[in-house]
Write an enzyme that holds these catalytic residues in place. Structure first.
Site, PDB file in Angstrom:
ATOM      1  N   SER A 149       0.851  -1.200   0.000  1.00 18.88           N
ATOM      2  CA  SER A 149       0.000   0.000   0.000  1.00 18.88           C
ATOM      3  C   SER A 149       0.877   1.236   0.000  1.00 18.88           C
ATOM      4  CB  SER A 149      -0.853  -0.031   1.276  1.00 18.88           C
ATOM      5  OG  SER A 149      -1.346   1.256   1.574  1.00 18.88           O
ATOM      6  N   TYR A 163      -0.646  -0.596  10.364  1.00 17.86           N
ATOM      7  CA  TYR A 163      -0.800  -1.186   9.016  1.00 17.86           C
ATOM      8  C   TYR A 163       0.345  -0.725   8.119  1.00 17.86           C
ATOM      9  CZ  TYR A 163      -3.052  -1.425   4.316  1.00 17.86           C
ATOM     10  OH  TYR A 163      -3.345  -1.624   2.990  1.00 17.86           O
TER      11      TYR A 163
HETATM   12  N1  LIG Z   1      -8.751  -1.504  -0.985  1.00 16.05           N
HETATM   13  C1  LIG Z   1      -7.824  -0.538  -1.004  1.00 16.05           C
HETATM   14  O1  LIG Z   1      -8.096   0.647  -1.259  1.00 16.05           O
HETATM   15  C2  LIG Z   1      -6.383  -0.900  -0.745  1.00 16.05           C
HETATM   16  C3  LIG Z   1      -5.435   0.119  -0.719  1.00 16.05           C
HETATM   17  C4  LIG Z   1      -4.106  -0.195  -0.492  1.00 16.05           C
HETATM   18  C5  LIG Z   1      -3.743  -1.522  -0.300  1.00 16.05           C
HETATM   19  N2  LIG Z   1      -4.692  -2.490  -0.300  1.00 16.05           N
HETATM   20  C6  LIG Z   1      -4.255  -3.881  -0.081  1.00 16.05           C
HETATM   21  O2  LIG Z   1      -4.897  -4.739  -0.998  1.00 16.05           O
HETATM   22  C7  LIG Z   1      -5.089  -6.021  -0.402  1.00 16.05           C
HETATM   23  C8  LIG Z   1      -6.542  -6.436  -0.535  1.00 16.05           C
HETATM   24  O3  LIG Z   1      -7.365  -5.450   0.082  1.00 16.05           O
HETATM   25  P1  LIG Z   1      -8.940  -5.438  -0.134  1.00 16.05           P
HETATM   26  O4  LIG Z   1      -9.379  -4.035   0.033  1.00 16.05           O
HETATM   27  O5  LIG Z   1      -9.300  -6.167  -1.377  1.00 16.05           O
HETATM   28  O6  LIG Z   1      -9.432  -6.275   1.139  1.00 16.05           O
HETATM   29  P2  LIG Z   1     -10.845  -6.949   1.445  1.00 16.05           P
HETATM   30  O7  LIG Z   1     -11.029  -6.874   2.932  1.00 16.05           O
HETATM   31  O8  LIG Z   1     -11.941  -6.408   0.598  1.00 16.05           O
HETATM   32  O9  LIG Z   1     -10.638  -8.472   1.032  1.00 16.05           O
HETATM   33  C9  LIG Z   1      -9.609  -9.193   1.606  1.00 16.05           C
HETATM   34  C10 LIG Z   1      -9.967 -10.663   1.735  1.00 16.05           C
HETATM   35  O10 LIG Z   1      -8.906 -11.235   2.525  1.00 16.05           O
HETATM   36  C11 LIG Z   1      -9.464 -12.186   3.398  1.00 16.05           C
HETATM   37  N3  LIG Z   1      -8.607 -12.370   4.563  1.00 16.05           N
HETATM   38  C12 LIG Z   1      -8.476 -11.540   5.634  1.00 16.05           C
HETATM   39  N4  LIG Z   1      -7.650 -12.094   6.531  1.00 16.05           N
HETATM   40  C13 LIG Z   1      -7.226 -13.278   6.014  1.00 16.05           C
HETATM   41  C14 LIG Z   1      -6.395 -14.303   6.488  1.00 16.05           C
HETATM   42  N5  LIG Z   1      -5.825 -14.220   7.698  1.00 16.05           N
HETATM   43  N6  LIG Z   1      -6.186 -15.396   5.717  1.00 16.05           N
HETATM   44  C15 LIG Z   1      -6.798 -15.493   4.490  1.00 16.05           C
HETATM   45  N7  LIG Z   1      -7.617 -14.547   4.001  1.00 16.05           N
HETATM   46  C16 LIG Z   1      -7.829 -13.451   4.749  1.00 16.05           C
HETATM   47  C17 LIG Z   1     -10.819 -11.626   3.781  1.00 16.05           C
HETATM   48  O11 LIG Z   1     -11.688 -12.651   4.227  1.00 16.05           O
HETATM   49  C18 LIG Z   1     -11.278 -10.935   2.493  1.00 16.05           C
HETATM   50  O12 LIG Z   1     -12.120 -11.769   1.716  1.00 16.05           O
HETATM   51  C19 LIG Z   1      -4.581  -5.903   1.033  1.00 16.05           C
HETATM   52  O13 LIG Z   1      -3.263  -6.366   1.130  1.00 16.05           O
HETATM   53  C20 LIG Z   1      -4.643  -4.410   1.295  1.00 16.05           C
HETATM   54  O14 LIG Z   1      -3.722  -4.012   2.292  1.00 16.05           O
HETATM   55  C21 LIG Z   1      -6.012  -2.222  -0.512  1.00 16.05           C
END
Ligand SMILES: NC(=O)c1ccc[n+]([C@@H]2O[C@H](COP(=O)([O-])OP(=O)(O)OC[C@H]3O[C@@H](n4cnc5c(N)ncnc54)[C@H](O)[C@@H]3O)[C@@H](O)[C@H]2O)c1
Length: 255
Positions: A149, A163
């Site tokens: 991120s 985070y």
């Molecule tokens: N959404 C954003 O704007 C954004 C921005 C920067 C970085 N990110 C990164 O992108 C990645 C995905 O984010 P997202 O927004 O799609 O998340 P999200 O919460 O929508 O989906 C993540 C999925 O991961 C699963 N999960 C959580 N803990 C887990 C575990 N211990 N083992 C297995 N699965 C697990 C959850 O059940 C969920 O289905 C992350 O690494 C996040 O840090 C997202």
């Protein structure tokens, strides 16, 4: 007909946290590029739904539900994935939003908040990399793609210090491990995401405010992260290693 350097036919990929949002987009794009994909999620129903819909679209996918912070569950799941699809050639460590996380200023956090982030974003990611890397090195080909991120490289006043610290830590690991395994034909990179569409869905009333500082004036799509993952996982990605690729619409505050 010649094959594209983006073609992933014959490769097996594991995408963690792929039951929805960004991870789902990554799993779909890897499958569309020809990889057989193991769809991990903490929630079996989410993993199964995504795997089934990839299969319905003509791709190859199996559900691989487990908690990436659970070492024993990881070993069992990897053995199953290897038996069903073959050894993992491409790992995308996407799970990074721990259930129960709270966004709050550092002074309002305690050790439980820190541990939640470190267990998933640092130790969990390290553990999955450590589990698949020996086989990749032995086979002389492999790809590790770590989802990070903008919070790893910039200070943000939105209550995500632990985070951000955990994401910075895993980016550090990426750089070091890339130098260690480079001679073995394995690349290790990170993709640092900006704000994605699911954040907009949760904050529909503030969408204009959210996109104000993003030069392309919109939020990121899961398929766009998937496309970047396909590139890094492909033959064309072979000369890229130890890098953090920012995919954030040009946002200077790079969340
Ligand atoms: N959404 C954003 O704007 C954004 C921005 C920067 C970085 N990110 C990164 O992108 C990645 C995905 O984010 P997202 O927004 O799609 O998340 P999200 O919460 O929508 O989906 C993540 C999925 O991961 C699963 N999960 C959580 N803990 C887990 C575990 N211990 N083992 C297995 N699965 C697990 C959850 O059940 C969920 O289905 C992350 O690494 C996040 O840090 C997202």
């Amino acid at each position: 007909m010649s094959t594209s350097g983006f073609d992933l036919s014959g490769r097996t990929a594991l995408v963690t946290g792929a039951g929805r949002s960004v991870g789902e987009g990554i799993a779909r794009e890897l499958a569309a590029a020809g990889a057989a994909v193991a769809v991990n999620d903490l929630h079996a129903d989410r993993a199964e739904a995504v795997a089934a819909s990839i299969r319905d679209a003509g791709g190859a996918a199996v559900a691989a539900p487990f908690d990436v912070t659970d070492a024993a569950a990881l070993d069992d799941a990897l053995a199953r994935v290897t038996a069903e699809l073959g050894p993992v050639d491409v790992l995308v460590n996407n799970a990074g939003v721990p259930e129960g996380q709270r966004t709050r200023q550092f002074l309002a956090t305690d050790e439980s908040d820190w541990l939640l982030q470190i267990q998933l974003n640092l130790l969990g990611s390290m553990r999955v990399i450590r589990a698949v890397l020996p086989g990749q090195v032995e086979r002389g080909w492999g790809r590790v793609v770590q989802i990070s991120s903008g919070a790893s490289s910039r200070g943000l006043d939105i209550g995500v210090s632990a985070y951000g610290a955990a994401k910075s830590g895993i980016e550090g690991l990426v750089r070091h491990v890339a130098t260690e395994v480079g001679p073995s034909g394995v690349t290790v990179n990170a993709i640092a995401l900006g704000l994605m569409e699911n954040v907009g869905q949760r904050n529909a009333d503030h969408l204009e405010h959210l996109v104000r500082d993003i030069p392309v004036r919109r939020l990121g799509r899961p398929s766009e992260i998937g496309g970047t993952a396909v590139w890094l996982a492909s033959e064309y990605g072979g000369y890229v290693t130890g890098q953090v690729v920012h995919v954030n619409g040009g946002a200077l505050n790079g969340r």
